[in-house]
Design a protein around this motif. Structure first.
Motif, PDB file in Angstrom:
ATOM      1  N   LEU A  34       2.414  79.197  91.396  1.00 12.66           N
ATOM      2  CA  LEU A  34       2.429  79.676  90.011  1.00 12.66           C
ATOM      3  C   LEU A  34       3.462  80.781  89.824  1.00 12.66           C
ATOM      4  O   LEU A  34       4.176  80.815  88.812  1.00 12.66           O
ATOM      5  CB  LEU A  34       1.032  80.179  89.630  1.00 12.66           C
ATOM      6  N   LEU A  35       3.575  81.664  90.807  1.00 20.78           N
ATOM      7  CA  LEU A  35       4.588  82.716  90.718  1.00 20.78           C
ATOM      8  C   LEU A  35       5.998  82.134  90.757  1.00 20.78           C
ATOM      9  O   LEU A  35       6.897  82.593  90.040  1.00 20.78           O
ATOM     10  CB  LEU A  35       4.399  83.707  91.863  1.00 20.78           C
ATOM     11  N   THR A  36       6.192  81.104  91.574  1.00 16.87           N
ATOM     12  CA  THR A  36       7.511  80.467  91.631  1.00 16.87           C
ATOM     13  C   THR A  36       7.862  79.802  90.307  1.00 16.87           C
ATOM     14  O   THR A  36       8.992  79.911  89.804  1.00 16.87           O
ATOM     15  CB  THR A  36       7.533  79.427  92.767  1.00 16.87           C
ATOM     16  N   THR A  37       6.879  79.129  89.700  1.00 20.60           N
ATOM     17  CA  THR A  37       7.115  78.484  88.398  1.00 20.60           C
ATOM     18  C   THR A  37       7.438  79.514  87.326  1.00 20.60           C
ATOM     19  O   THR A  37       8.362  79.331  86.524  1.00 20.60           O
ATOM     20  CB  THR A  37       5.886  77.664  87.991  1.00 20.60           C
ATOM     21  N   MET A  38       6.688  80.604  87.314  1.00 19.01           N
ATOM     22  CA  MET A  38       6.934  81.642  86.318  1.00 19.01           C
ATOM     23  C   MET A  38       8.273  82.336  86.546  1.00 19.01           C
ATOM     24  O   MET A  38       8.891  82.833  85.606  1.00 19.01           O
ATOM     25  CB  MET A  38       5.806  82.672  86.340  1.00 19.01           C
ATOM     26  N   MET A  39       8.730  82.362  87.789  1.00 13.23           N
ATOM     27  CA  MET A  39      10.042  82.948  88.060  1.00 13.23           C
ATOM     28  C   MET A  39      11.149  82.093  87.452  1.00 13.23           C
ATOM     29  O   MET A  39      12.106  82.616  86.871  1.00 13.23           O
ATOM     30  CB  MET A  39      10.236  83.083  89.571  1.00 13.23           C
ATOM     31  N   VAL A  40      10.996  80.771  87.547  1.00 21.07           N
ATOM     32  CA  VAL A  40      11.986  79.875  86.936  1.00 21.07           C
ATOM     33  C   VAL A  40      11.984  80.042  85.414  1.00 21.07           C
ATOM     34  O   VAL A  40      13.042  80.181  84.775  1.00 21.07           O
ATOM     35  CB  VAL A  40      11.699  78.421  87.333  1.00 21.07           C
ATOM     36  N   PHE A  41      10.788  80.045  84.835  1.00 21.88           N
ATOM     37  CA  PHE A  41      10.709  80.228  83.384  1.00 21.88           C
ATOM     38  C   PHE A  41      11.169  81.620  82.971  1.00 21.88           C
ATOM     39  O   PHE A  41      11.694  81.809  81.869  1.00 21.88           O
ATOM     40  CB  PHE A  41       9.272  79.990  82.907  1.00 21.88           C
ATOM     41  N   GLY A  42      10.956  82.607  83.837  1.00 12.26           N
ATOM     42  CA  GLY A  42      11.437  83.954  83.527  1.00 12.26           C
ATOM     43  C   GLY A  42      12.947  84.016  83.444  1.00 12.26           C
ATOM     44  O   GLY A  42      13.505  84.713  82.591  1.00 12.26           O
ATOM     45  N   VAL A  43      13.626  83.291  84.330  1.00 17.39           N
ATOM     46  CA  VAL A  43      15.097  83.249  84.266  1.00 17.39           C
ATOM     47  C   VAL A  43      15.553  82.588  82.963  1.00 17.39           C
ATOM     48  O   VAL A  43      16.480  83.077  82.290  1.00 17.39           O
ATOM     49  CB  VAL A  43      15.649  82.495  85.491  1.00 17.39           C
ATOM     50  N   LEU A  44      14.905  81.485  82.583  1.00 21.57           N
ATOM     51  CA  LEU A  44      15.277  80.826  81.319  1.00 21.57           C
ATOM     52  C   LEU A  44      15.028  81.734  80.122  1.00 21.57           C
ATOM     53  O   LEU A  44      15.847  81.802  79.188  1.00 21.57           O
ATOM     54  CB  LEU A  44      14.478  79.527  81.179  1.00 21.57           C
ATOM     55  N   THR A  45      13.903  82.432  80.126  1.00 21.33           N
ATOM     56  CA  THR A  45      13.607  83.343  79.017  1.00 21.33           C
ATOM     57  C   THR A  45      14.566  84.519  78.995  1.00 21.33           C
ATOM     58  O   THR A  45      14.923  85.029  77.919  1.00 21.33           O
ATOM     59  CB  THR A  45      12.166  83.843  79.139  1.00 21.33           C
ATOM     60  N   LEU A  46      14.997  84.972  80.165  1.00 16.28           N
ATOM     61  CA  LEU A  46      15.996  86.045  80.215  1.00 16.28           C
ATOM     62  C   LEU A  46      17.309  85.594  79.573  1.00 16.28           C
ATOM     63  O   LEU A  46      17.935  86.349  78.814  1.00 16.28           O
ATOM     64  CB  LEU A  46      16.216  86.448  81.676  1.00 16.28           C
ATOM     65  N   ILE A  47      17.698  84.354  79.833  1.00  9.24           N
ATOM     66  CA  ILE A  47      18.916  83.816  79.196  1.00  9.24           C
ATOM     67  C   ILE A  47      18.740  83.733  77.691  1.00  9.24           C
ATOM     68  O   ILE A  47      19.636  84.097  76.909  1.00  9.24           O
ATOM     69  CB  ILE A  47      19.242  82.440  79.798  1.00  9.24           C
ATOM     70  N   LEU A  48      17.558  83.269  77.236  1.00  6.51           N
ATOM     71  CA  LEU A  48      17.289  83.193  75.793  1.00  6.51           C
ATOM     72  C   LEU A  48      17.314  84.575  75.153  1.00  6.51           C
ATOM     73  O   LEU A  48      17.785  84.729  74.021  1.00  6.51           O
ATOM     74  CB  LEU A  48      15.934  82.522  75.554  1.00  6.51           C
ATOM     75  N   SER A  49      16.816  85.570  75.853  1.00  8.74           N
ATOM     76  CA  SER A  49      16.775  86.929  75.289  1.00  8.74           C
ATOM     77  C   SER A  49      18.185  87.461  75.056  1.00  8.74           C
ATOM     78  O   SER A  49      18.489  88.020  73.988  1.00  8.74           O
ATOM     79  CB  SER A  49      15.990  87.855  76.224  1.00  8.74           C
ATOM     80  N   TRP A  50      19.053  87.284  76.052  1.00  3.15           N
ATOM     81  CA  TRP A  50      20.429  87.765  75.867  1.00  3.15           C
ATOM     82  C   TRP A  50      21.178  86.952  74.810  1.00  3.15           C
ATOM     83  O   TRP A  50      21.993  87.510  74.044  1.00  3.15           O
ATOM     84  CB  TRP A  50      21.162  87.708  77.197  1.00  3.15           C
ATOM     85  N   ALA A  51      20.920  85.651  74.746  1.00  2.94           N
ATOM     86  CA  ALA A  51      21.577  84.832  73.719  1.00  2.94           C
ATOM     87  C   ALA A  51      21.126  85.238  72.324  1.00  2.94           C
ATOM     88  O   ALA A  51      21.942  85.348  71.393  1.00  2.94           O
ATOM     89  CB  ALA A  51      21.280  83.347  73.968  1.00  2.94           C
ATOM     90  N   SER A  52      19.829  85.458  72.151  1.00  7.22           N
ATOM     91  CA  SER A  52      19.337  85.900  70.843  1.00  7.22           C
ATOM     92  C   SER A  52      19.861  87.282  70.492  1.00  7.22           C
ATOM     93  O   SER A  52      20.130  87.577  69.315  1.00  7.22           O
ATOM     94  CB  SER A  52      17.805  85.902  70.845  1.00  7.22           C
ATOM     95  N   LEU A  53      20.029  88.148  71.498  1.00  6.92           N
ATOM     96  CA  LEU A  53      20.604  89.468  71.235  1.00  6.92           C
ATOM     97  C   LEU A  53      22.023  89.339  70.698  1.00  6.92           C
ATOM     98  O   LEU A  53      22.400  90.026  69.721  1.00  6.92           O
ATOM     99  CB  LEU A  53      20.584  90.303  72.512  1.00  6.92           C
ATOM    100  N   GLY A  54      22.835  88.476  71.306  1.00  3.42           N
ATOM    101  CA  GLY A  54      24.201  88.292  70.810  1.00  3.42           C
ATOM    102  C   GLY A  54      24.242  87.735  69.400  1.00  3.42           C
ATOM    103  O   GLY A  54      25.026  88.204  68.556  1.00  3.42           O
ATOM    104  N   ALA A  55      23.401  86.735  69.125  1.00  2.00           N
ATOM    105  CA  ALA A  55      23.377  86.148  67.780  1.00  2.00           C
ATOM    106  C   ALA A  55      22.896  87.159  66.745  1.00  2.00           C
ATOM    107  O   ALA A  55      23.446  87.257  65.634  1.00  2.00           O
ATOM    108  CB  ALA A  55      22.491  84.908  67.773  1.00  2.00           C
TER     109      ALA A  55
END
Length: 541
Positions: A242-263
């Motif tokens: 579960l921690l490994t899965t959440m780590m993968v989703f955490g990386v994707l959400t981190l990318i979304l956060s920076w993309a939304s910040l730029g927009a």
């Protein structure tokens, strides 16, 4: 009415965003004037998005270096007191990530709602202004149609009826001139059709984009909350998958956060450039559609400014009044002589009354107060609620990026601690009596161990009896006493109530017959009759 500039003052955050450096993709300074069609200005907004993308790259690079160091560095054996600070560090990092995520989600919900309210106010004002301009266009078209078709038909029939009276015919010609004058004044009004269509298209497109923007952010907020809760659950249950899965989703959400910040930052800066000087932009956009005098009248709407439609409306009103007076005179003097003319004269009078009502409505719609109010409401919605909501969304993106970055740093340490605990658990001595695994194995083999011990002991006793014949006990109650002792030894379990009395060489029950040696069987068969009577009738068969 006071000037629009007194009613609308751009908020301070729009000036702050307006002063952001505007640099194009060639790293050259660009003007901060709002020019969405200009390529250089578009590149200056894209540069802000690229800055956020660079921040994402640095963030991912830092995480990669951290994870590499964590994986490559060999972990030395530590004492028990040195393990506690590591666990405490991971716990506090998880708590910090959870709190940051909760704060970020709260800020994001507020910013998303504020932005949606501002855009809704903008679209509502655009639709309302479009309705006003559409009403003006409909009134002008309807009045011109009545004058060109309805009035012309009535005057043609009356001209035939009054052919014998030159004075009545001259009155009809004068009325035709007044009608042509009204049409000329209506044609002098600006053509609102093109502006009306543009406003409606802008409102529709803005509402469409805003709906999907609001829905996207809502899904991102829910996703952040779910990932945070799942990560906390994985830490609580010490689940590595579960921690490994959440780590993968955490990386994707981190990318979304920076993309939304730029927009968000690019949209906020561009909107602030408009909010600082909105009048100038609107004047430039409408210069090929409507005269600058009319646009200036609606943007500023001051009592000191002359109404550009006042002369046309005044001529319209005077022409209608003159025509009504002429029709009233014909009804009074011509109808007694020409009764058939009454119907057409009454029709003309009704048409003029309708035109007068349209004139009053047109005067009210063309007044600057209605459209200026819509204009100010749109500015308030965009520049106050809209830009403020975008700033909160930028803050949400930063907080979410910090929370997930902390979570991504804490999960590998927690994962490694869980692996170390399992490895230490596997290294426990199997012969340690305090090992829980040994206890479980001992409880599972308890019955087999007891049975094996019993059989071995009985076999040994049988061997001894074969060498030394059994001697009758001195007291008669000995068999009962020994039987009770054996019963107590096996805990009163019905399974062992028929266990053979070891000290007497009695035959074993059928389930345990194979546990005795042949010598014991021979001893039993060689028992004398007296011994059989001594042991009782229970063991004869």
């Amino acid at each position: 009415m006071s000037s629009a500039r007194v009613d609308y003052i751009a908020p301070w955050w729009t000036y702050w965003l307006h002063n952001f450096p505007h640099v194009n993709l060639r790293l050259q300074p660009a003007e901060n004037t709002f020019r969405p069609q200009d390529e250089d200005y578009q590149q200056s907004l894209m540069f802000l998005f690229c800055v956020a993308a660079a921040g994402l790259g640095l963030n991912l690079l830092g995480l990669a270096v951290y994870l590499s160091c964590l994986c490559c560095c060999k972990r030395e054996e530590e004492a028990e007191e040195t393990k506690k600070p590591n666990s405490c560090c991971v716990t506090w990092a998880a708590v910090a990530a959870g709190l940051l995520s909760c704060v970020a989600v709260g800020v994001g919900f507020y910013g998303n709602s504020e932005t949606n309210d501002g855009v809704y106010q903008l679209t509502y004002s655009l639709y309302n202004a479009n309705h006003t301009l559409s009403g003006v266009e409909n009134l002008v078209t309807g009045t011109m149609g009545g004058m060109q078709s309805g009035l012309k038909d009535h005057l043609s029939r009356l001209d035939e009826i009054f052919a014998a009276r030159g004075d009545f015919v001259q009155t009809l010609q004068f009325m035709q001139q007044m009608s042509d004058n009204i049409i000329k004044q209506l044609l002098g009004l600006p053509d609102w059709e093109q502006a009306k269509v543009d406003l409606a298209a802008i409102a529709d497109q803005t509402a469409f984009v805003e709906y999907y923007r609001w829905l996207t952010y809502l899904l991102i907020l829910i996703l952040d909350l779910i990932i945070c809760l799942a990560a906390c659950l994985g830490l609580a249950k010490q689940s590595r998958w579960l921690l490994t899965t959440m780590m993968v989703f955490g990386v994707l959400t981190l990318i979304l956060s920076w993309a939304s910040l730029g927009a968000d930052i690019a949209t906020a800066v561009g909107t602030s450039d408009f909010c600082v000087s909105p009048d100038k932009f609107i004047m430039n956009q409408t210069k090929d559609i409507i005269s600058s005098e009319i646009v200036h009248y609606y943007l500023y709407c001051s009592q000191t400014l002359p109404n550009p439609f006042q002369q046309s409306l005044t001529v319209f009103q005077r022409s209608l009044t003159t025509m009504q007076i002429q029709v009233q005179g014909l009804l009074q003097f011509a109808v007694p002589l020409f009764p058939t003319a009454e119907k057409d004269l009454v029709g003309i009078q009704q048409l003029l009354n309708n035109s007068e009502g349209s004139l009053h409505q047109l005067t009210a719609l063309l007044d600057c107060r209605g459209l200026n109010k819509d204009y100010l409401d749109a500015l308030m919605g965009v520049c106050y609620d809209g830009v403020e909501g975008l700033l909160y969304l930028c803050l949400f993106s930063l907080l979410a990026a910090g929370a997930f970055c902390t979570m991504l740093c804490a999960i590998p340490r927690a994962w490694r601690q869980i692996a170390n605990r399992e490895r230490d658990y596997d290294d426990i001595d199997e012969e340690d009596p305090f090992n829980p695994r040994v206890r479980r194995m001992g409880s599972q083999n308890a019955q087999q161990a007891n049975l094996h011990s019993f059989c071995s002991y009985s076999s040994s006793m049988g061997s001894q009896n074969s060498l030394h014949p059994p001697v009758a006990p001195a007291t008669s109650n000995a068999p009962v006493t020994e039987y009770m002792n054996q019963t107590a030894l096996f805990g009163g379990n019905p399974r062992y109530e028929n266990v053979p009395l070891i000290g007497r060489g009695s035959p074993p029950p059928s389930p345990y017959t194979n546990c005795y040696s042949p010598s014991m069987r021979a001893t039993y068969l060689s028992m004398t009759e007296d011994q059989m009577r001594h042991f009782g009738e229970d063991f004869r068969a």
